[in-house]
Design a protein around this motif. Structure first.
Motif, PDB file in Angstrom:
ATOM      1  N   GLY A 192       0.804  -1.124   0.095  1.00 27.21           N
ATOM      2  CA  GLY A 192      -0.059   0.006   0.045  1.00 27.21           C
ATOM      3  C   GLY A 192       0.906   1.148   0.003  1.00 27.21           C
ATOM      4  O   GLY A 192       2.102   1.199  -0.022  1.00 27.21           O
ATOM      5  N   ALA A 193       0.400   2.434   0.213  1.00 26.64           N
ATOM      6  CA  ALA A 193       0.988   3.578   0.195  1.00 26.64           C
ATOM      7  C   ALA A 193       1.755   3.917   1.620  1.00 26.64           C
ATOM      8  O   ALA A 193       1.426   3.236   2.618  1.00 26.64           O
ATOM      9  N   PRO A 194       2.846   4.250   1.604  1.00 28.74           N
ATOM     10  CA  PRO A 194       3.825   4.667   0.704  1.00 28.74           C
ATOM     11  C   PRO A 194       4.656   3.818  -0.101  1.00 28.74           C
ATOM     12  O   PRO A 194       5.441   3.240   0.906  1.00 28.74           O
ATOM     13  N   LEU A 195       4.904   3.433  -1.399  1.00 28.77           N
ATOM     14  CA  LEU A 195       5.528   2.662  -1.870  1.00 28.77           C
ATOM     15  C   LEU A 195       7.082   2.761  -1.744  1.00 28.77           C
ATOM     16  O   LEU A 195       8.014   1.931  -1.841  1.00 28.77           O
ATOM     17  N   ARG A 196       7.512   4.051  -1.686  1.00 34.10           N
ATOM     18  CA  ARG A 196       8.898   4.657  -1.717  1.00 34.10           C
ATOM     19  C   ARG A 196       9.323   3.927  -0.246  1.00 34.10           C
ATOM     20  O   ARG A 196      10.570   4.144  -0.171  1.00 34.10           O
TER      21      ARG A 196
ATOM     22  N   ARG B 284       5.374   2.648 -11.205  1.00 33.75           N
ATOM     23  CA  ARG B 284       6.647   3.347 -11.927  1.00 33.75           C
ATOM     24  C   ARG B 284       6.729   4.994 -11.854  1.00 33.75           C
ATOM     25  O   ARG B 284       8.016   4.991 -11.194  1.00 33.75           O
ATOM     26  N   ARG B 285       5.829   5.495 -11.814  1.00 33.11           N
ATOM     27  CA  ARG B 285       5.916   6.871 -11.873  1.00 33.11           C
ATOM     28  C   ARG B 285       6.299   7.158 -10.288  1.00 33.11           C
ATOM     29  O   ARG B 285       7.090   7.976 -10.101  1.00 33.11           O
ATOM     30  N   GLU B 286       5.276   6.355  -9.463  1.00 29.50           N
ATOM     31  CA  GLU B 286       5.507   6.790  -8.098  1.00 29.50           C
ATOM     32  C   GLU B 286       7.149   6.539  -7.356  1.00 29.50           C
ATOM     33  O   GLU B 286       7.454   7.218  -6.508  1.00 29.50           O
ATOM     34  N   LEU B 287       7.424   5.469  -7.773  1.00 31.83           N
ATOM     35  CA  LEU B 287       8.685   5.030  -7.329  1.00 31.83           C
ATOM     36  C   LEU B 287      10.105   5.532  -8.239  1.00 31.83           C
ATOM     37  O   LEU B 287      11.130   5.179  -7.830  1.00 31.83           O
ATOM     38  N   ALA B 288       9.828   6.507  -9.194  1.00 28.53           N
ATOM     39  CA  ALA B 288      10.799   7.083  -9.982  1.00 28.53           C
ATOM     40  C   ALA B 288      11.928   7.782  -9.070  1.00 28.53           C
ATOM     41  O   ALA B 288      11.944   8.519  -8.246  1.00 28.53           O
ATOM     42  N   GLY B 289      13.245   7.094  -9.503  1.00 25.97           N
ATOM     43  CA  GLY B 289      14.359   7.695  -8.447  1.00 25.97           C
ATOM     44  C   GLY B 289      14.299   7.281  -7.107  1.00 25.97           C
ATOM     45  O   GLY B 289      15.398   7.613  -6.521  1.00 25.97           O
ATOM     46  N   SER B 290      13.568   6.407  -6.502  1.00 30.94           N
ATOM     47  CA  SER B 290      13.594   6.035  -5.288  1.00 30.94           C
ATOM     48  C   SER B 290      14.384   4.714  -5.231  1.00 30.94           C
ATOM     49  O   SER B 290      14.401   3.826  -6.096  1.00 30.94           O
ATOM     50  N   PRO B 291      15.134   4.336  -4.313  1.00 28.24           N
ATOM     51  CA  PRO B 291      15.810   3.218  -3.955  1.00 28.24           C
ATOM     52  C   PRO B 291      15.152   1.886  -3.737  1.00 28.24           C
ATOM     53  O   PRO B 291      15.241   1.366  -2.489  1.00 28.24           O
ATOM     54  N   VAL B 292      14.279   1.489  -4.563  1.00 32.77           N
ATOM     55  CA  VAL B 292      13.380   0.376  -4.403  1.00 32.77           C
ATOM     56  C   VAL B 292      13.727  -0.717  -5.482  1.00 32.77           C
ATOM     57  O   VAL B 292      13.893  -0.506  -6.769  1.00 32.77           O
ATOM     58  N   LEU B 293      14.061  -1.991  -4.925  1.00 29.06           N
ATOM     59  CA  LEU B 293      14.496  -2.851  -5.919  1.00 29.06           C
ATOM     60  C   LEU B 293      13.050  -3.746  -6.492  1.00 29.06           C
ATOM     61  O   LEU B 293      12.199  -4.304  -5.611  1.00 29.06           O
ATOM     62  N   THR B 294      12.811  -3.463  -7.588  1.00 32.81           N
ATOM     63  CA  THR B 294      11.562  -3.972  -8.044  1.00 32.81           C
ATOM     64  C   THR B 294      11.832  -5.451  -8.738  1.00 32.81           C
ATOM     65  O   THR B 294      12.657  -5.431  -9.502  1.00 32.81           O
TER      66      THR B 294
ATOM     67  N   GLY C  28      10.228  -2.549 -17.244  1.00 31.40           N
ATOM     68  CA  GLY C  28      10.769  -1.366 -16.237  1.00 31.40           C
ATOM     69  C   GLY C  28      11.210  -2.033 -14.699  1.00 31.40           C
ATOM     70  O   GLY C  28      11.253  -1.034 -13.769  1.00 31.40           O
ATOM     71  N   VAL C  29      11.366  -3.263 -14.431  1.00 28.69           N
ATOM     72  CA  VAL C  29      11.642  -3.751 -13.277  1.00 28.69           C
ATOM     73  C   VAL C  29      13.146  -3.934 -13.293  1.00 28.69           C
ATOM     74  O   VAL C  29      13.713  -4.227 -14.183  1.00 28.69           O
ATOM     75  N   VAL C  30      13.682  -4.025 -11.948  1.00 25.75           N
ATOM     76  CA  VAL C  30      15.274  -4.134 -12.047  1.00 25.75           C
ATOM     77  C   VAL C  30      15.536  -5.587 -12.149  1.00 25.75           C
ATOM     78  O   VAL C  30      16.424  -5.924 -13.026  1.00 25.75           O
TER      79      VAL C  30
END
Length: 181
Positions: A97-101, A120-130, A141-143
């Protein structure tokens, strides 16, 4: 001196990954096959072993948040990772759920296809291993994208996305990947 101390740790981590993968392969070869979801969860566990987050994203001893859709096929298997320890960090599995960052690992499944672009837009630039096992989301677009190939789990790594997320993935993990872009 720093590299001398890291070498035994790196070897230990390599052995852990190899042991984990060997155990998964041995389990797959037994008469009672390991459910696919459990195998994928084991891979995701090992991805966390060989990933490093920037210090501002994961302080020493802080839990690693593994987030997934509670309605997804992997959530029950991922939940079994809760409280396991990886490199001094306890794993905390929670609903995406929120916040995904605030997630360190976000598992994206078929159930998330419709909202993947928004995520993807919500996670842009955040250090999340997708990480995804979905054939549509995986190459989009996943790692780390997992797939089944000849009844084995394989994975592809997108290093450009890992760098954009400021994640450091071990060369030991990259050597096991089917492809690294």
């Amino acid at each position: 001196m720093h590299s001398e101390r890291r070498l035994p740790r790196a070897r230990r981590l390599c052995w852990l990954l190899l042991a984990g993968l060997a155990a998964a392969a041995a389990a797959a070869a037994r008469a009672d096959p390991v459910p696919e979801a459990a195998m994928k969860a084991a891979f995701i566990f090992n991805f966390t072993v060989f990933a490093e987050w920037p210090p501002e994203a994961l302080a020493g001893g802080a839990p690693i948040s593994v987030c997934a859709n509670a309605g997804g096929a992997l959530f029950a298997s991922l939940s079994k990772l809760h409280d396991k320890v990886v490199n001094g960090h306890r794993i905390a599995v929670r609903h995406a759920g929120a916040p995904l960052r605030s997630c360190h690992v976000l598992v994206v499944e078929r159930i998330d296809r419709e909202r993947w672009r928004e995520l993807r837009r919500e996670l842009a630039g955040s250090p999340v291993l997708t990480v995804s096992d979905d054939r549509v989301v995986g190459p989009d677009g996943v790692v780390i994208a997992m797939a089944l190939m000849d009844e084995r789990i394989v994975f592809d790594v997108d290093m450009a996305l890992a760098r954009a997320a400021r994640l450091n993935l071990s060369s030991k993990l990259l050597r096991l990947a089917r492809s690294v872009q």
